[in-house]
Design an enzyme around this catalytic site. Structure first.
Site, PDB file in Angstrom:
ATOM      1  N   ARG A 187     -23.065  25.121 -42.496  1.00 53.21           N
ATOM      2  CA  ARG A 187     -22.686  25.846 -43.710  1.00 53.21           C
ATOM      3  C   ARG A 187     -21.192  26.073 -43.672  1.00 53.21           C
ATOM      4  NH1 ARG A 187     -24.921  31.765 -44.282  1.00 53.21           N
ATOM      5  NH2 ARG A 187     -22.776  32.335 -43.752  1.00 53.21           N
ATOM      6  N   HIS A 245     -22.162  32.536 -47.127  1.00 56.89           N
ATOM      7  CA  HIS A 245     -23.464  32.415 -47.799  1.00 56.89           C
ATOM      8  C   HIS A 245     -23.282  32.295 -49.310  1.00 56.89           C
ATOM      9  CE1 HIS A 245     -27.515  33.361 -49.187  1.00 56.89           C
ATOM     10  NE2 HIS A 245     -27.024  34.385 -49.859  1.00 56.89           N
ATOM     11  N   TYR A 249     -19.204  37.845 -39.090  1.00 51.68           N
ATOM     12  CA  TYR A 249     -20.318  37.643 -38.156  1.00 51.68           C
ATOM     13  C   TYR A 249     -20.303  36.267 -37.476  1.00 51.68           C
ATOM     14  CZ  TYR A 249     -22.183  35.593 -42.470  1.00 51.68           C
ATOM     15  OH  TYR A 249     -22.342  34.857 -43.612  1.00 51.68           O
TER      16      TYR A 249
END
Lengths: 327, 351
Positions: free
Chosen positions: B266, B270, B279
């Site tokens: 990714r 998100h 994170y």
């Protein structure tokens, strides 16, 4: 004219619709070889085969979710949830998916499925085989919710539901399956969704009910008739869309209304009916809008003494009618 | 059944194979098809990057997209029959939707929530693509619900004998939902023509895979449903193509479903409302960029002599023109009229 039980009427209608529409399938737990735990689908598997009458695993979300997909790809699924109490694992599929598919795709997709589920108490089913779950679904735009109370209506409403281009929840009261009989014509009649029926005309108090409670309300009307109280009874038959014209017409005439439902009282379907009457018939009311409903405990308890305490019955309805008539 | 191995191992294996796996004939791909695959991946990336620019410029409130997933989607689905087979997408399926025929203009109509957006008429957040005309199912935001729709579509295909295959995609985070289990269980029982693709990018928003599931590979769960579980390196476009082609052929001949796990990366947060540096470590992000399918496929096509004679530059220019056009055109289209907002709650009979 043939006389049928409610269950026989539903069973025959399912078979007739499957003969009429080769894209219709039935799927659910035990609906095939066994013919359903109530035998509502008995004979379908033998006549239509395992492609069109599918015994599913114990997966309610799959039963509804796969029905949505099958509907999108050209079938007309009529899934069964074995008991309405077990519909909650499918809640997301019904509310997030089936109900919203047409709206969210701006009419590019539709979802013609009819979800049948036996519901209701008074059958020694305790907390998890007695529930009335209609209020969870009547709240949701995109869904239609139907509750038949007679064999005639069951056939006509089920035809309308199956032929409807949108998702319909079709709740069948277990206690009515074999206890109620009635004449059912052989013709291909339909009962349109969204039309209530005045099942007993009267002048003093309107009683609005559906399902088993529609019968109990008629009994209650008979109980008080000898006391000079003339009760008009309305069987809603379809809860969403609600036939506001019929209920407003009646309440504007009588000025008093009792709403009867066996679900928990707080936030139940009757609350919406009461709100409609308060907003649109206020000037005609001669007394408070009254609800007779199940008590607010988390389910129908099992012991017959406890179940009798929970269940709305003709005497409880009649008592409320007397109080309101005297108001 | 290839159900073991980490992403790194899969990548290493694919690299080892590459030396003796020539392009073209052995995979049944013509030169023009390879170029088309590259065009789809590069166009998706350019569209995707434009979405984020539009978001940061304040022109669209939200972006959720699939940078890093494009190679897997184009490779896996390139062999589908467009307009015949079904795609049941999720919110990172931009490349899959383009592969099945949606246009950059249509993607941008969704970004700008315009009236003529074929996915939802501007009713849904961007990223919720669908196209009835192309058998691309409308999607919602709850995750894994779509697995059951793909299974139902495949059930109908089997009953109606339409010879259709249904594919669906979800993330590894969604694969922990009950609908995933219920769907694969049923697909296995009835040997349905459905392919379930889990694009494992290692994160469910911020939660790392190690806290999502105790198994190393989502594909290993296939054993529980008596179907093949296949792991592919999502950065290896041709490996994805081969896995997709095999699963599609298997489904088409009635041999049943396949679970494919594509190990992808990714490259973005998100969504536009997420900040992944909170994170993920810098080393993790740098490692992820090593698995970007676009430069890798570009390099492979260069080495194979497919992108030659200035073709790479011509494609880049074409893609920029296409994305510019899609952006400008979509932005100029009319917004939905609030007077239409109550329509299509239910079917409306023709007037």
């Amino acid at each position: 004219m043939a006389v049928r039980t409610l269950l026989e009427s539903i069973r025959e209608t399912l078979a007739e619709e499957m003969r009429r529409d080769p894209t219709m399938i039935v799927l659910g737990e035990d609906v095939g070889r066994k013919g359903g735990v109530f035998l509502t689908t008995d004979g379908l598997w033998a006549e239509f085969g395992e492609d069109r009458v599918i015994d599913t695993p114990l997966t309610e979300s799959l039963i509804v979710g796969a029905s949505i997909g099958a509907a999108v790809n050209g079938l007309r699924p009529v899934p069964e949830i074995q008991f309405a109490d077990f519909i909650f694992p499918a809640f997301n599929q019904i509310v997030s998916e089936a109900a919203r598919l047409r709206y969210r795709s701006n009419n590019a997709f539709g979802c013609p499925i009819t979800i049948r589920a036996p519901y209701g108490g008074g059958v020694h089913g305790a907390l998890y085989h007695s529930q009335s779950v209609e209020a969870y679904f009547t709240h949701v735009p995109g869904l239609k919710v139907v509750v038949p109370s007679t064999p005639y209506d069951a056939r006509g409403l089920l035809r309308s539901a199956i032929r409807d281009p949108d998702p319909v929840l079709f709740f069948e009261h277990k206690k009515l399956y074999r206890s109620v009989r009635g004449e059912v014509p052989d013709t291909d009649y339909v009962v349109p969704l969204g039309r209530a029926q005045v099942t007993r005309p009267g002048d003093h108090v309107t009683v609005i009910a559906y399902g088993l409670m529609a019968h109990y309300s008629l009994e209650a009307a008979e109980l008080v008739a000898g006391e000079g109280i003339s009760v008009e009874v309305i069987d809603l038959r379809t809860l969403r869309p609600l036939d506001t014209e019929t209920i407003l017409g009646s309440v504007k005439k009588t000025g008093k209304c009792v709403i009867v439902y066996e679900d928990n009282r707080f936030g139940g379907y009757g609350a919406e009916v009461a709100a409609v009457l308060a907003e649109e018939a206020f000037d005609y009311l001669d007394g408070p809008v009254v609800r007779v409903a199940g008590p607010d405990v988390p389910g129908v308890p099992y012991s017959h003494t406890l179940e009798d305490w929970f269940m709305v019955d003709p005497d409880k309805i009649a008592a409320a009618v007397r109080r309101l008539a005297a108001y | 059944m290839a159900t073991t191995g980490t992403r790194a191992a899969a990548a290493k294996g694919a690299a080892a194979r590459r030396a003796d796996l020539p392009f073209g004939p052995e995979l049944g791909l013509r030169r023009d098809q390879l170029i088309e695959m590259y065009r789809l991946i590069a166009t998706t990336r350019a569209l995707d990057e434009r979405m984020w620019v539009l978001n940061r410029a304040g022109k669209v409130p939200f972006v959720i997209s699939g940078q890093g997933h494009e190679g897997a989607q184009v490779g896996l689905f390139f062999d589908l029959r467009r307009g015949h087979d079904w795609l049941v997408p999720y919110y990172r399926s931009v490349a899959a939707c383009l592969t099945l025929g949606m246009t950059p203009r249509e993607i941008m109509l969704a970004q700008f929530a315009r009236a003529d957006d074929p996915s939802s008429g501007g009713r849904q957040m961007p990223g919720h693509y669908g196209s009835a005309a192309r058998n691309i199912m409308s999607q919602s935001s709850p995750v894994a619900t779509q697995v059951l729709h793909a299974v139902g579509i495949a059930l109908a295909a089997k009953i109606r004998r339409t010879d259709q295959v249904a594919v669906t995609e979800l993330g590894e985070g969604a694969s922990n939902q009950g609908d995933f289990h219920e769907g694969l269980n049923f697909a296995g029982i009835h040997r349905l023509p459905v392919i379930i693709v889990v694009e494992n990018n290692g994160y469910a928003i911020s939660v790392p895979a190690s806290l999502e599931t105790a198994v190393e590979d989502i594909a290993s769960r296939a054993a529980g449903y008596a179907m093949p579980g296949v792991i592919v390196d999502g950065a290896d476009v041709l490996a994805c193509y081969r896995a997709g082609r095999e699963a599609i052929a298997r489904a088409r001949r009635g041999d049943g479903p396949t679970l494919i796990e594509a190990k992808v990366t990714r490259l973005t947060a998100h969504s536009s409302d997420d900040q992944q540096t909170k994170y993920r470590t810098a080393a993790d992000l740098a490692e992820g960029r090593q698995h970007d399918p676009l430069p890798r496929f570009r390099g492979e096509l260069r080495d194979a002599g497919v992108l030659d004679g200035g073709l790479e530059e011509r494609l880049a220019a074409e893609i920029k023109t296409v994305v510019d056009d899609a952006t400008d055109w979509a932005e100029s289209q009319p917004e939905p009229d609030p007077a239409t907002a109550e329509r299509y709650v239910y079917h409306e009979p023709e007037a």
